[in-house]
Every structure is written in structure tokens, then in C-alpha cells.
Design a protein around this motif. Structure first.
Motif, PDB file in Angstrom:
ATOM      1  N   UNK A 173       0.825  -1.205   0.000  1.00 23.01           N
ATOM      2  CA  UNK A 173       0.000   0.000   0.000  1.00 23.01           C
ATOM      3  C   UNK A 173       0.862   1.259   0.000  1.00 23.01           C
ATOM      4  N   UNK A 174       1.794   1.314  -0.929  1.00 27.40           N
ATOM      5  CA  UNK A 174       2.633   2.492  -1.067  1.00 27.40           C
ATOM      6  C   UNK A 174       2.600   2.949  -2.516  1.00 27.40           C
ATOM      7  N   UNK A 175       2.864   4.219  -2.716  1.00 30.01           N
ATOM      8  CA  UNK A 175       2.882   4.762  -4.067  1.00 30.01           C
ATOM      9  C   UNK A 175       3.942   4.069  -4.917  1.00 30.01           C
ATOM     10  N   UNK A 176       5.087   3.764  -4.319  1.00 21.98           N
ATOM     11  CA  UNK A 176       6.175   3.150  -5.072  1.00 21.98           C
ATOM     12  C   UNK A 176       5.776   1.774  -5.601  1.00 21.98           C
ATOM     13  N   UNK A 177       5.133   0.968  -4.764  1.00 26.90           N
ATOM     14  CA  UNK A 177       4.695  -0.355  -5.207  1.00 26.90           C
ATOM     15  C   UNK A 177       3.628  -0.222  -6.281  1.00 26.90           C
ATOM     16  N   UNK A 178       2.704   0.709  -6.117  1.00 23.59           N
ATOM     17  CA  UNK A 178       1.671   0.913  -7.121  1.00 23.59           C
ATOM     18  C   UNK A 178       2.238   1.272  -8.476  1.00 23.59           C
ATOM     19  N   UNK A 179       3.255   2.137  -8.492  1.00 26.27           N
ATOM     20  CA  UNK A 179       3.858   2.535  -9.772  1.00 26.27           C
ATOM     21  C   UNK A 179       4.676   1.384 -10.379  1.00 26.27           C
ATOM     22  N   UNK A 180       5.362   0.618  -9.538  1.00 32.06           N
ATOM     23  CA  UNK A 180       6.106  -0.537 -10.043  1.00 32.06           C
ATOM     24  C   UNK A 180       5.158  -1.551 -10.670  1.00 32.06           C
ATOM     25  N   UNK A 184       5.001  -2.730 -14.689  1.00 31.99           N
ATOM     26  CA  UNK A 184       5.126  -4.123 -15.138  1.00 31.99           C
ATOM     27  C   UNK A 184       3.887  -4.561 -15.913  1.00 31.99           C
ATOM     28  N   UNK A 185       2.721  -4.121 -15.460  1.00 32.36           N
ATOM     29  CA  UNK A 185       1.503  -4.442 -16.203  1.00 32.36           C
ATOM     30  C   UNK A 185       1.502  -3.759 -17.565  1.00 32.36           C
ATOM     31  N   UNK A 186       1.967  -2.522 -17.616  1.00 33.65           N
ATOM     32  CA  UNK A 186       2.035  -1.800 -18.890  1.00 33.65           C
ATOM     33  C   UNK A 186       2.945  -2.526 -19.871  1.00 33.65           C
ATOM     34  N   UNK A 187       4.070  -3.041 -19.394  1.00 39.70           N
ATOM     35  CA  UNK A 187       4.984  -3.773 -20.263  1.00 39.70           C
ATOM     36  C   UNK A 187       4.332  -5.048 -20.785  1.00 39.70           C
ATOM     37  N   UNK A 188       3.594  -5.746 -19.925  1.00 34.50           N
ATOM     38  CA  UNK A 188       2.889  -6.941 -20.360  1.00 34.50           C
ATOM     39  C   UNK A 188       1.802  -6.636 -21.373  1.00 34.50           C
ATOM     40  N   UNK A 190       1.841  -4.178 -23.459  1.00 34.02           N
ATOM     41  CA  UNK A 190       2.531  -3.860 -24.711  1.00 34.02           C
ATOM     42  C   UNK A 190       2.856  -5.138 -25.484  1.00 34.02           C
ATOM     43  N   UNK A 191       3.310  -6.159 -24.785  1.00 30.70           N
ATOM     44  CA  UNK A 191       3.621  -7.434 -25.449  1.00 30.70           C
ATOM     45  C   UNK A 191       2.376  -8.046 -26.090  1.00 30.70           C
ATOM     46  N   UNK A 192       1.221  -7.824 -25.478  1.00 28.29           N
ATOM     47  CA  UNK A 192      -0.029  -8.376 -26.012  1.00 28.29           C
ATOM     48  C   UNK A 192      -0.719  -7.423 -26.984  1.00 28.29           C
ATOM     49  N   UNK A 193      -0.162  -6.240 -27.160  1.00 31.83           N
ATOM     50  CA  UNK A 193      -0.783  -5.212 -27.998  1.00 31.83           C
ATOM     51  C   UNK A 193      -2.158  -4.829 -27.462  1.00 31.83           C
ATOM     52  N   UNK A 194      -2.217  -4.625 -26.153  1.00 30.96           N
ATOM     53  CA  UNK A 194      -3.442  -4.196 -25.467  1.00 30.96           C
ATOM     54  C   UNK A 194      -3.185  -2.830 -24.854  1.00 30.96           C
ATOM     55  N   UNK A 195      -3.990  -1.811 -25.172  1.00 31.31           N
ATOM     56  CA  UNK A 195      -3.810  -0.493 -24.549  1.00 31.31           C
ATOM     57  C   UNK A 195      -3.925  -0.585 -23.028  1.00 31.31           C
ATOM     58  N   UNK A 196      -3.124   0.227 -22.334  1.00 28.34           N
ATOM     59  CA  UNK A 196      -3.062   0.202 -20.872  1.00 28.34           C
ATOM     60  C   UNK A 196      -3.304   1.599 -20.324  1.00 28.34           C
ATOM     61  N   UNK A 197      -4.036   1.662 -19.214  1.00 24.62           N
ATOM     62  CA  UNK A 197      -4.250   2.925 -18.505  1.00 24.62           C
ATOM     63  C   UNK A 197      -4.110   2.670 -17.014  1.00 24.62           C
ATOM     64  N   UNK A 198      -3.302   3.483 -16.343  1.00 28.72           N
ATOM     65  CA  UNK A 198      -3.203   3.448 -14.887  1.00 28.72           C
ATOM     66  C   UNK A 198      -4.214   4.442 -14.334  1.00 28.72           C
ATOM     67  N   UNK A 199      -5.336   3.928 -13.812  1.00 30.48           N
ATOM     68  CA  UNK A 199      -6.380   4.804 -13.305  1.00 30.48           C
ATOM     69  C   UNK A 199      -5.940   5.544 -12.052  1.00 30.48           C
ATOM     70  N   UNK A 200      -4.931   5.053 -11.364  1.00 27.63           N
ATOM     71  CA  UNK A 200      -4.439   5.756 -10.176  1.00 27.63           C
ATOM     72  C   UNK A 200      -3.875   7.121 -10.553  1.00 27.63           C
ATOM     73  N   UNK A 201      -3.071   7.156 -11.597  1.00 27.26           N
ATOM     74  CA  UNK A 201      -2.518   8.423 -12.071  1.00 27.26           C
ATOM     75  C   UNK A 201      -3.626   9.311 -12.637  1.00 27.26           C
ATOM     76  N   UNK A 202      -4.511   8.711 -13.431  1.00 31.04           N
ATOM     77  CA  UNK A 202      -5.588   9.486 -14.050  1.00 31.04           C
ATOM     78  C   UNK A 202      -6.505  10.090 -12.994  1.00 31.04           C
ATOM     79  N   UNK A 203      -6.851   9.312 -11.976  1.00 30.11           N
ATOM     80  CA  UNK A 203      -7.747   9.797 -10.932  1.00 30.11           C
ATOM     81  C   UNK A 203      -7.076  10.873 -10.090  1.00 30.11           C
ATOM     82  N   UNK A 204      -5.787  10.700  -9.814  1.00 31.31           N
ATOM     83  CA  UNK A 204      -5.058  11.716  -9.050  1.00 31.31           C
ATOM     84  C   UNK A 204      -5.033  13.044  -9.781  1.00 31.31           C
TER      85      UNK A 204
END
Length: 239
Positions: A173-180, A184-188, A190-204
Motif C-alpha cells: 500500500x505504497x505509491x512506489x509499489x503501485x507505480x512498479x 510491469x503491467x504496462x509492459x505486459x 505492450x507485449x499483447x498489444x493491449x492499450x493500458x491505462x493506470x487509473x491511479x494516475x488518471x484519478x489523481x
């Protein structure tokens, strides 16, 4: 038809009624061009989310978009020992709470592997249906704001008295773990050619400093869900 899939946050836990859920806010206000269908259940891991969709996809009309808002439950369940993980990840209430949990890096790696593996199944289904698939990392309160609002903090503290969330998940439950985890999910994705959005950043970025967003660390208020729906519509191009 458009589909919003996930677990309890998509289901609407925390909302005062159906009209305040993310799906309803998308359909009626933020992205109303097509109907939205909520395919979600409480306490689902990524395998259960995928299974739920496969059980009902034969009844759907043509689907244009599938938005999967997920990711937190796999990380929460990563606390459980290997013998409870099985081939497809642990389930809630599948055994007693452990005395110790793996370190954060191990938990993030495990949750990422499961999430991306099952996302591959979503990708195959979406491609077969001719639908666009987007993965969105759902918001967790400490990944959105370093410090909660006073009213949120009071709720969190009261809930901590009757649950083990802070005991078992303080390390994730830390910002650092959330961003890590997001990276990693964003990289995965990308490999699948699936658009990714981090709602934590967007909501903030979307929320005002006094906006009450969460009723607990995982589920939002009506305002929080409305802001999530608005960010989905704006950032995924759901016009």
C-alpha cells in the motif's frame, strides 16, 4: 454494446445505487453512444473475471469495446502461500490467513504474471469478437494519494479494527509499489498489444484536493466512480 468487466469495484461496491456505478455513469453520461454491460462479481481474481465473461459471451450482441478494470485482487491474494495458489492463482476465503507474507517484489511479480496471462485469454476472445480490449489498473486509495482526506482516514482506521488489510497489505500500500506494478503491467500489455491505462494516475490528476473518493482503500464513493468513468471516457476515446 460495450462491456466493463472486473471485480467488486466494477460491480459497484460503495455506490449508493446502480445509477452511481461506473458502468451506469458511462452509459448515461460520459460515453452514451452505445449501451454498457457490467460483467463483474465480488471478490474475483483475474481467472474468475475471465471465466465469468466466457460463460455469458454467447448471449451478447456484437461487442465494440471491452474495458477490463482490474489488478488489485491478484496483488491482494499474492499474500497467500504457494500451496493455495494452484495453477491459476488463489481465491478469496480459500484458506486461513498466513502468519507471514512474501516480500513486495515477489508479490508484484506473481500478480503481474497472473494478470497478464489471463489478459492473453481476454485478448483472444476480444479478437474473435472483433472488439477493442483495454486494460485499466483499478485505483487503490494509497496509490492515488499519498495521504487520504481526514474523512477517508477515519473510515480506513475504523475498518482496520475489524479487518486484516493493513496487517497483510501495508507493504504493497505504497505509491512506489503501485507505480512498479503499473509499469510491469504496462509492459505486459505492450507485449499483447493491449492499450493500458493506470487509473491511479488518471484519478489523481482529475480529482480536486477535497474530493472524497474512497469509502475504503479499494472501493469508491459516488463521486469517485463518476471521476473514474469520466477518465475512462476521455482517455480511452469512447466517444
Amino acid at each position: 454494446m460495450r462491456v466493463l468487466a472486473g471485480s467488486s469495484a466494477v460491480f459497484g461496491v460503495g455506490a449508493t445505487g446502480d445509477a452511481a456505478t461506473i458502468t451506469a455513469r458511462l452509459w448515461h453520461t460520459h460515453a452514451p453512444r452505445l449501451p454498457w454491460l457490467n460483467i463483474a462479481g465480488q471478490s474475483h481474481n483475474s481467472a474468475q473475471e475471465l471465466l465469468l465473461f466466457t460463460l455469458f459471451q454467447h448471449e451478447l450482441p456484437p461487442v465494440e469495446d471491452i474495458v477490463l478494470l482490474s489488478g488489485v485482487n491478484n496483488l491482494v491474494l499474492s499474500r497467500l502461500p504457494e500451496e493455495q495458489q494452484g495453477r491459476h492463482g488463489a481465491f478469496f476465503d480459500c484458506g486461513p490467513a498466513p502468519d507471514a507474507v512474501p516480500p513486495p517484489d515477489q508479490r508484484v511479480a506473481h500478480a503481474t504474471e497472473l494478470t497478464i496471462r489471463h489478459l492473453g485469454g481476454w485478448k483472444s476472445l476480444a479478437d474473435a469478437l472483433g472488439a477493442r480490449l483495454t486494460f485499466v489498473l483499478q485505483p487503490l486509495a494509497p496509490w492515488v494519494r499519498a495521504e487520504p482526506l481526514p474523512r477517508e482516514q477515519l473510515l480506513f482506521e475504523e475498518l482496520d479494527e475489524v479487518s486484516n488489510f493493513r496487517r497483510f497489505h501495508h507493504d504493497i500500500s505504497t505509491m512506489a509499489v503501485g507505480r512498479t506494478y503499473a509499469d510491469r503491467l504496462a509492459a505486459g500489455c505492450t507485449r499483447l498489444d493491449v492499450p493500458f491505462l493506470d487509473m491511479n494516475v488518471a484519478l489523481a490528476e482529475a480529482a480536486g484536493p477535497e474530493d472524497w473518493l474512497f469509502i475504503d482503500r479499494v472501493h469508491c464513493t459516488d463521486l469517485g466512480y463518476d471521476l473514474v468513468a469520466r477518465q475512462l471516457a476521455d482517455r480511452i476515446d469512447l466517444a
